[in-house]
Design a protein around this motif. Sequence first.
Motif, PDB file in Angstrom:
ATOM      1  N   SER A 143      -2.862  49.232 -24.640  1.00 32.55           N
ATOM      2  CA  SER A 143      -3.109  50.329 -25.584  1.00 32.55           C
ATOM      3  C   SER A 143      -3.984  49.885 -26.745  1.00 32.55           C
ATOM      4  CB  SER A 143      -1.772  50.872 -26.102  1.00 32.55           C
ATOM      5  OG  SER A 143      -0.980  51.355 -25.042  1.00 32.55           O
ATOM      6  N   ILE A 161      -7.394  51.661 -28.057  1.00 29.25           N
ATOM      7  CA  ILE A 161      -7.588  52.140 -29.426  1.00 29.25           C
ATOM      8  C   ILE A 161      -8.870  51.574 -30.014  1.00 29.25           C
ATOM      9  CG2 ILE A 161      -6.675  51.894 -31.779  1.00 29.25           C
ATOM     10  CD1 ILE A 161      -3.886  52.205 -30.542  1.00 29.25           C
ATOM     11  N   SER A 207       1.895  53.011 -33.031  1.00 26.55           N
ATOM     12  CA  SER A 207       2.299  54.414 -33.061  1.00 26.55           C
ATOM     13  C   SER A 207       1.484  55.194 -34.090  1.00 26.55           C
ATOM     14  CB  SER A 207       3.790  54.513 -33.390  1.00 26.55           C
ATOM     15  OG  SER A 207       4.202  55.862 -33.483  1.00 26.55           O
ATOM     16  N   HIS A 248      -1.615  54.465 -35.083  1.00 26.55           N
ATOM     17  CA  HIS A 248      -2.950  54.644 -34.498  1.00 26.55           C
ATOM     18  C   HIS A 248      -2.947  55.798 -33.500  1.00 26.55           C
ATOM     19  CE1 HIS A 248      -5.159  51.377 -36.259  1.00 26.55           C
ATOM     20  NE2 HIS A 248      -4.309  50.446 -35.826  1.00 26.55           N
ATOM     21  N   ARG A 249      -1.916  55.844 -32.669  1.00 27.37           N
ATOM     22  CA  ARG A 249      -1.820  56.888 -31.642  1.00 27.37           C
ATOM     23  C   ARG A 249      -1.779  58.276 -32.289  1.00 27.37           C
ATOM     24  NH1 ARG A 249       2.488  55.282 -29.680  1.00 27.37           N
ATOM     25  NH2 ARG A 249       1.707  54.038 -27.936  1.00 27.37           N
ATOM     26  N   SER A 250      -0.988  58.413 -33.326  1.00 27.08           N
ATOM     27  CA  SER A 250      -0.861  59.715 -33.991  1.00 27.08           C
ATOM     28  C   SER A 250      -2.183  60.155 -34.601  1.00 27.08           C
ATOM     29  CB  SER A 250       0.216  59.637 -35.074  1.00 27.08           C
ATOM     30  OG  SER A 250       1.480  59.331 -34.517  1.00 27.08           O
ATOM     31  N   GLN A 310      -4.722  61.079 -31.684  1.00 26.61           N
ATOM     32  CA  GLN A 310      -4.356  62.319 -31.011  1.00 26.61           C
ATOM     33  C   GLN A 310      -4.514  63.530 -31.921  1.00 26.61           C
ATOM     34  OE1 GLN A 310      -0.413  61.559 -29.494  1.00 26.61           O
ATOM     35  NE2 GLN A 310      -1.164  60.440 -27.697  1.00 26.61           N
ATOM     36  N   THR A 351      -6.687  63.033 -25.849  1.00 21.76           N
ATOM     37  CA  THR A 351      -6.621  61.582 -25.723  1.00 21.76           C
ATOM     38  C   THR A 351      -5.169  61.163 -25.563  1.00 21.76           C
ATOM     39  OG1 THR A 351      -8.581  61.319 -27.113  1.00 21.76           O
ATOM     40  CG2 THR A 351      -7.164  59.383 -26.825  1.00 21.76           C
ATOM     41  N   ILE A 392      -2.639  58.053 -25.176  1.00 22.66           N
ATOM     42  CA  ILE A 392      -2.432  56.609 -25.313  1.00 22.66           C
ATOM     43  C   ILE A 392      -0.985  56.311 -24.955  1.00 22.66           C
ATOM     44  CG2 ILE A 392      -2.489  54.642 -26.886  1.00 22.66           C
ATOM     45  CD1 ILE A 392      -4.554  56.130 -28.529  1.00 22.66           C
ATOM     46  N   LYS A 420       2.593  54.440 -24.212  1.00 23.84           N
ATOM     47  CA  LYS A 420       3.382  53.451 -24.926  1.00 23.84           C
ATOM     48  C   LYS A 420       3.269  52.099 -24.233  1.00 23.84           C
ATOM     49  CE  LYS A 420       6.929  56.221 -27.219  1.00 23.84           C
ATOM     50  NZ  LYS A 420       8.392  56.377 -27.446  1.00 23.84           N
TER      51      LYS A 420
END
Length: 554
Positions: free
Chosen positions: A280, A284, A342, A344-346, A349, A358, A360, A362
Amino acid sequence: MATSTAARLFWSYQAPLAGAIVAHKAFSIHIKDVTACEKASTNNIKLQSRMTSIGHFSVVSETTHNPSIVTFVMALTGSTPLTAQEFSRLWRERAMEERHPRFHKKIVDGSKFIPTDDPVEDHLTETTFPVVPRTDVKTRIQQLQMTPWDLSEKLWHMWIAPWGKLGASGLIDPEETISDADSKDERKGESLLFFRAHHALGDGASMTAAFLDVLDEAAEIQQEIIDFLRKLRKRGERTKGFWQALGKKMKKFLVFLFGSLRALFYQMTLFWHMLWETDSWSQIRKLIRAEEQPQRTVSWSKAAPLEQVKWVAQQLSVEGKKITVNDIFCACVSVAIGKQLSEHRSRIQAISTDSNPTIIAKQEHFNIAFPVHLKGGVVLPGESVGNNLGAFVVRVPGEGDDPEKDDPSRSPSHQRLLQVHDTLATAKSMPFAILSHILAKGFSYASAVLPTRFVGWIYACSNGGSIAVISNNRGLPKPVHLGGRRVEAIYGFVPLPPGIPIGVVVMSYAGNVNLTITAEPWAVPDADQFLVWVLEEYSNLLNAARQDRSHKKL
């Protein structure tokens, strides 16, 4: 650095291995007996001019935007300013040039040390005291880490901020400064030392240990090392008889042989996961189009009293699993990495479109690298600074499902800690440190014929796709002094190895555990927040330890 002589010799995870190497080095090469050891401490052995393989590899693997620079900052308190002139005087009084000749050398032809004949004054610069607490110090540390280095001129430099208001730097809290019953002088101000050196000169552990020789307690520390070596020699003399000695050597050889085979299989497993599992973090980096930049985010913090951390480790240990201080902070850092991922993912998205979302996934595990000093983070009497490093990689829990369902009697933080302990214990049982040191030597020789980029890629693969490196340093149990001034805080910052964007240092000093972080901005935009996450997880473990103690009383 060390909490005691034993701690300096048994630094980090490979304690038995480090102790064996120290003893072998001391008894077989440098000092044949205690008398020779004491003589070596005064009649110093000149260091060879050839660069070590680790030092050479640090030169060939670095890039313009990722130089291999070791940095640390030291805060002192006293009643008078610390000037460059006074530091020069202390340097000469402690015979640092004779004790550590590498400090007065430069590099030619990419791998050879030659004397520079430069005075220590050429390595010292007086600078202004920081104006904005923490912010100014952060900026200076970032500059120390990222400013390009000309190895043909010198290998280290120190900036001295002679005088400022106590606590104005943000490195120490005036109300929590270290007490010293032997000192009658009132603390009136703060002095700062900013140190940077190229990794070719030496690793951070040995350079910090070597720096102890300029302190007021240098003679006492050296004597403790000699006394401990004396005890090691007496312990080695207990083996009597040819067959008993041969049996011990054969046992060590077999342990090393089978341990090496296990280590090879373990490393192949890591490489397999690196190839086939979703990374992941790489995803990113591609999404935010992060290119290598000459920037770092840095932060530091005092985590907790060392005795409290040891108490937490003791309370959370279970049958057959003795938790260590290193286990605790590895678990805390792994949680912080998960929270950073987490976040970065938020963010990604949130800006993705409904037509092209997008996703990503876990990441259930993170790989973390641990450097190991082969001589216990100590500079033996008669030796100078150098690079005596190995390393190993562990696979720790990541963003997997909440483990509470596995054991309802223990908190998720406690269960994660036990899992981290298991994977660290497995790595400790194998001779990764020695094998990785030998591997680095091979890379060093190969760099003469292979492209530098290819050598860097090999090194990144040997890291097993690690997202972070954690350096653990045990420091002195009581405050030391420089020219009568108390050293209140020492914060070291690890140079990021190729391909690893996050570096954390866990260092104890004067009864406290201190943390620092160095990171690439794309991975950790806010280093302060990252350390907050680390400390929050430590707080969870502290609460778990208190609850466990309450249950035991009931």
